[in-house]
Motif scaffolding. Structure first.
Motif, PDB file in Angstrom:
ATOM      1  N   ALA A   1       0.857  -1.244   0.022  1.00  0.00           N
ATOM      2  CA  ALA A   1      -0.014  -0.006   0.157  1.00  0.00           C
ATOM      3  C   ALA A   1       0.879   1.380  -0.069  1.00  0.00           C
ATOM      4  CB  ALA A   1      -0.819  -0.020   1.231  1.00  0.00           C
ATOM      5  N   LEU A   2       2.044   1.281   0.733  1.00  0.00           N
ATOM      6  CA  LEU A   2       2.748   2.253   0.717  1.00  0.00           C
ATOM      7  C   LEU A   2       3.763   2.615  -0.528  1.00  0.00           C
ATOM      8  CD1 LEU A   2       4.455   2.126   4.111  1.00  0.00           C
ATOM      9  CD2 LEU A   2       2.794   3.849   3.515  1.00  0.00           C
ATOM     10  N   GLN A   3       3.906   1.584  -1.373  1.00  0.00           N
ATOM     11  CA  GLN A   3       4.581   1.688  -2.502  1.00  0.00           C
ATOM     12  C   GLN A   3       3.618   1.939  -3.327  1.00  0.00           C
ATOM     13  OE1 GLN A   3       6.409  -2.056  -3.507  1.00  0.00           O
ATOM     14  NE2 GLN A   3       8.020  -1.957  -1.937  1.00  0.00           N
ATOM     15  N   TYR A   4       2.292   1.823  -3.596  1.00  0.00           N
ATOM     16  CA  TYR A   4       1.336   2.355  -4.366  1.00  0.00           C
ATOM     17  C   TYR A   4       1.147   3.706  -4.171  1.00  0.00           C
ATOM     18  CZ  TYR A   4      -3.094   2.975  -6.523  1.00  0.00           C
ATOM     19  OH  TYR A   4      -4.201   3.416  -7.268  1.00  0.00           O
ATOM     20  N   ILE A   5       0.952   4.341  -2.807  1.00  0.00           N
ATOM     21  CA  ILE A   5       0.559   5.776  -2.699  1.00  0.00           C
ATOM     22  C   ILE A   5       2.103   6.462  -2.783  1.00  0.00           C
ATOM     23  CG2 ILE A   5      -1.314   5.347  -1.131  1.00  0.00           C
ATOM     24  CD1 ILE A   5       0.736   6.273   1.028  1.00  0.00           C
ATOM     25  N   GLY A   6       3.072   5.942  -2.861  1.00  0.00           N
ATOM     26  CA  GLY A   6       4.307   6.434  -3.249  1.00  0.00           C
ATOM     27  C   GLY A   6       4.323   6.846  -4.560  1.00  0.00           C
ATOM     28  N   SER A   7       4.034   5.830  -5.556  1.00  0.00           N
ATOM     29  CA  SER A   7       4.090   5.826  -6.914  1.00  0.00           C
ATOM     30  C   SER A   7       3.155   7.060  -7.304  1.00  0.00           C
ATOM     31  CB  SER A   7       3.666   4.630  -7.562  1.00  0.00           C
ATOM     32  OG  SER A   7       2.372   4.120  -7.355  1.00  0.00           O
ATOM     33  N   ILE A   8       1.871   7.167  -6.752  1.00  0.00           N
ATOM     34  CA  ILE A   8       0.998   8.263  -7.017  1.00  0.00           C
ATOM     35  C   ILE A   8       1.468   9.569  -6.562  1.00  0.00           C
ATOM     36  CG2 ILE A   8      -1.189   9.023  -6.501  1.00  0.00           C
ATOM     37  CD1 ILE A   8      -2.210   6.278  -6.141  1.00  0.00           C
ATOM     38  N   ALA A   9       2.178   9.415  -5.445  1.00  0.00           N
ATOM     39  CA  ALA A   9       2.387  10.965  -4.621  1.00  0.00           C
ATOM     40  C   ALA A   9       3.588  11.573  -5.705  1.00  0.00           C
ATOM     41  CB  ALA A   9       2.845  10.589  -3.380  1.00  0.00           C
ATOM     42  N   LYS A  10       4.323  10.878  -6.319  1.00  0.00           N
ATOM     43  CA  LYS A  10       5.221  11.292  -6.937  1.00  0.00           C
ATOM     44  C   LYS A  10       4.950  12.383  -8.144  1.00  0.00           C
ATOM     45  CE  LYS A  10       8.060   7.363  -6.557  1.00  0.00           C
ATOM     46  NZ  LYS A  10       8.877   6.305  -7.224  1.00  0.00           N
ATOM     47  N   THR A  11       3.624  12.184  -8.752  1.00  0.00           N
ATOM     48  CA  THR A  11       3.093  12.795  -9.776  1.00  0.00           C
ATOM     49  C   THR A  11       2.048  13.732  -9.436  1.00  0.00           C
ATOM     50  OG1 THR A  11       1.341  11.125 -10.062  1.00  0.00           O
ATOM     51  CG2 THR A  11       3.398  10.621 -11.101  1.00  0.00           C
ATOM     52  N   GLN A  12       1.917  13.961  -8.324  1.00  0.00           N
ATOM     53  CA  GLN A  12       0.977  14.874  -7.547  1.00  0.00           C
ATOM     54  C   GLN A  12       1.599  16.239  -7.021  1.00  0.00           C
ATOM     55  OE1 GLN A  12      -2.401  14.500  -8.139  1.00  0.00           O
ATOM     56  NE2 GLN A  12      -1.567  12.611  -9.123  1.00  0.00           N
ATOM     57  N   ASN A  13       0.714  17.404  -7.028  1.00  0.00           N
ATOM     58  CA  ASN A  13       1.360  18.513  -6.200  1.00  0.00           C
ATOM     59  C   ASN A  13       1.278  18.364  -4.717  1.00  0.00           C
ATOM     60  OD1 ASN A  13      -1.180  18.923  -5.317  1.00  0.00           O
ATOM     61  ND2 ASN A  13      -1.900  20.147  -6.948  1.00  0.00           N
ATOM     62  N   LEU A  14       1.779  19.270  -4.057  1.00  0.00           N
ATOM     63  CA  LEU A  14       2.048  19.617  -2.583  1.00  0.00           C
ATOM     64  C   LEU A  14       0.600  19.567  -2.205  1.00  0.00           C
ATOM     65  CD1 LEU A  14       3.831  19.986  -0.307  1.00  0.00           C
ATOM     66  CD2 LEU A  14       3.386  22.484  -0.425  1.00  0.00           C
ATOM     67  N   ALA A  15      -0.281  20.074  -2.658  1.00  0.00           N
ATOM     68  CA  ALA A  15      -1.673  20.031  -1.738  1.00  0.00           C
ATOM     69  C   ALA A  15      -2.202  18.450  -1.707  1.00  0.00           C
ATOM     70  CB  ALA A  15      -2.593  20.963  -2.418  1.00  0.00           C
ATOM     71  N   TYR A  16      -2.123  17.907  -2.780  1.00  0.00           N
ATOM     72  CA  TYR A  16      -2.623  16.400  -2.935  1.00  0.00           C
ATOM     73  C   TYR A  16      -1.717  15.524  -2.036  1.00  0.00           C
ATOM     74  CZ  TYR A  16      -3.857  11.870  -4.459  1.00  0.00           C
ATOM     75  OH  TYR A  16      -4.190  10.519  -4.652  1.00  0.00           O
ATOM     76  N   ASN A  17      -0.560  15.815  -1.590  1.00  0.00           N
ATOM     77  CA  ASN A  17       0.492  15.255  -0.783  1.00  0.00           C
ATOM     78  C   ASN A  17       0.415  15.298   0.719  1.00  0.00           C
ATOM     79  OD1 ASN A  17       2.326  13.329  -2.383  1.00  0.00           O
ATOM     80  ND2 ASN A  17       2.826  15.100  -3.398  1.00  0.00           N
ATOM     81  N   ILE A  18      -0.169  16.546   0.923  1.00  0.00           N
ATOM     82  CA  ILE A  18      -0.228  16.828   2.229  1.00  0.00           C
ATOM     83  C   ILE A  18      -1.684  16.142   2.648  1.00  0.00           C
ATOM     84  CG2 ILE A  18      -1.254  18.911   3.779  1.00  0.00           C
ATOM     85  CD1 ILE A  18       0.811  20.546   2.394  1.00  0.00           C
ATOM     86  N   LEU A  19      -2.620  16.163   1.914  1.00  0.00           N
ATOM     87  CA  LEU A  19      -3.765  15.484   2.264  1.00  0.00           C
ATOM     88  C   LEU A  19      -3.435  13.713   2.408  1.00  0.00           C
ATOM     89  CD1 LEU A  19      -6.618  17.380   0.002  1.00  0.00           C
ATOM     90  CD2 LEU A  19      -6.141  17.178   2.487  1.00  0.00           C
ATOM     91  N   LEU A  20      -2.754  13.514   1.465  1.00  0.00           N
ATOM     92  CA  LEU A  20      -2.357  11.903   1.575  1.00  0.00           C
ATOM     93  C   LEU A  20      -1.676  11.683   2.820  1.00  0.00           C
ATOM     94  CD1 LEU A  20      -2.555   9.308  -0.212  1.00  0.00           C
ATOM     95  CD2 LEU A  20      -0.241   9.928  -1.108  1.00  0.00           C
TER      96      LEU A  20
END
Length: 169
Positions: free
Chosen positions: A86-105
């Motif tokens: 699960a952490l690897q999956y969200i890590g792969s998504i987080a790399k392509t998103q902006n700061l606001a999305y990553n803060i929510l994540l």
């Protein structure tokens, strides 16, 4: 007659007793399950709280065990592999998103797991049993409670809340 009575009574009692042993012989020993209910922090380098190499300022993960008990090591490994996946999956998504999305994540990600139902993928499917979960250790209070602050102390690892801040209206 008393000798025979006490001999049979003690023999029956000894058959029904259990002893704690350091032997790992599976023919004679049963595993004593230990139930764990606690929360543990882990840093980004994989060190758990309580170990000498644990760094609190790098603690990004919080593991919550609720009535956790396994009968085989593979059950524990399966749970940790599910959390890792699960952490690897969200890590792969987080790399392509902006700061606001990553803060929510960072503040809202939770992965539930049940030893009894390891293939269940969401909370409503798990519902009961030994419900364990992994979440990111970010707190919305740290991120969004910045009203009136003129200065904060930060480090490479992230925001460090200072309790004696001077705030202005």
């Amino acid at each position: 007659a008393l000798f025979i009575y006490y001999t049979i009574t003690n023999y029956v009692a000894s058959i029904n007793q259990a002893y704690i042993s350091l032997s790992n012989t599976p023919d004679f020993c049963d595993t004593i399950p230990i139930v764990i209910t606690n929360s543990y922090l882990a840093d980004i380098k994989g060190n758990w709280i309580g170990t000498s190499s644990f760094n609190y300022y790098l603690a990004s993960y919080s593991l919550h065990l609720n009535g956790f008990s396994v009968s085989t090591m593979s059950q524990y490994e399966n749970m940790m592999n599910a959390f890792n996946g699960a952490l690897q999956y969200i890590g792969s998504i987080a790399k392509t998103q902006n700061l606001a999305y990553n803060i929510l994540l960072w503040t809202s990600f939770v992965r539930f797991y049940s030893i009894e139902y390891p293939t269940a993928s969401n909370f409503s499917a798990i519902g009961s049993g030994q419900l364990q979960y992994l979440q990111m250790s970010g707190s919305p209070n740290q991120i969004f409670d910045l009203t009136g602050q003129q200065m904060v102390i930060v480090s490479i690892a992230g925001y460090c809340p200072e309790k004696s801040l001077v705030t202005y209206d």
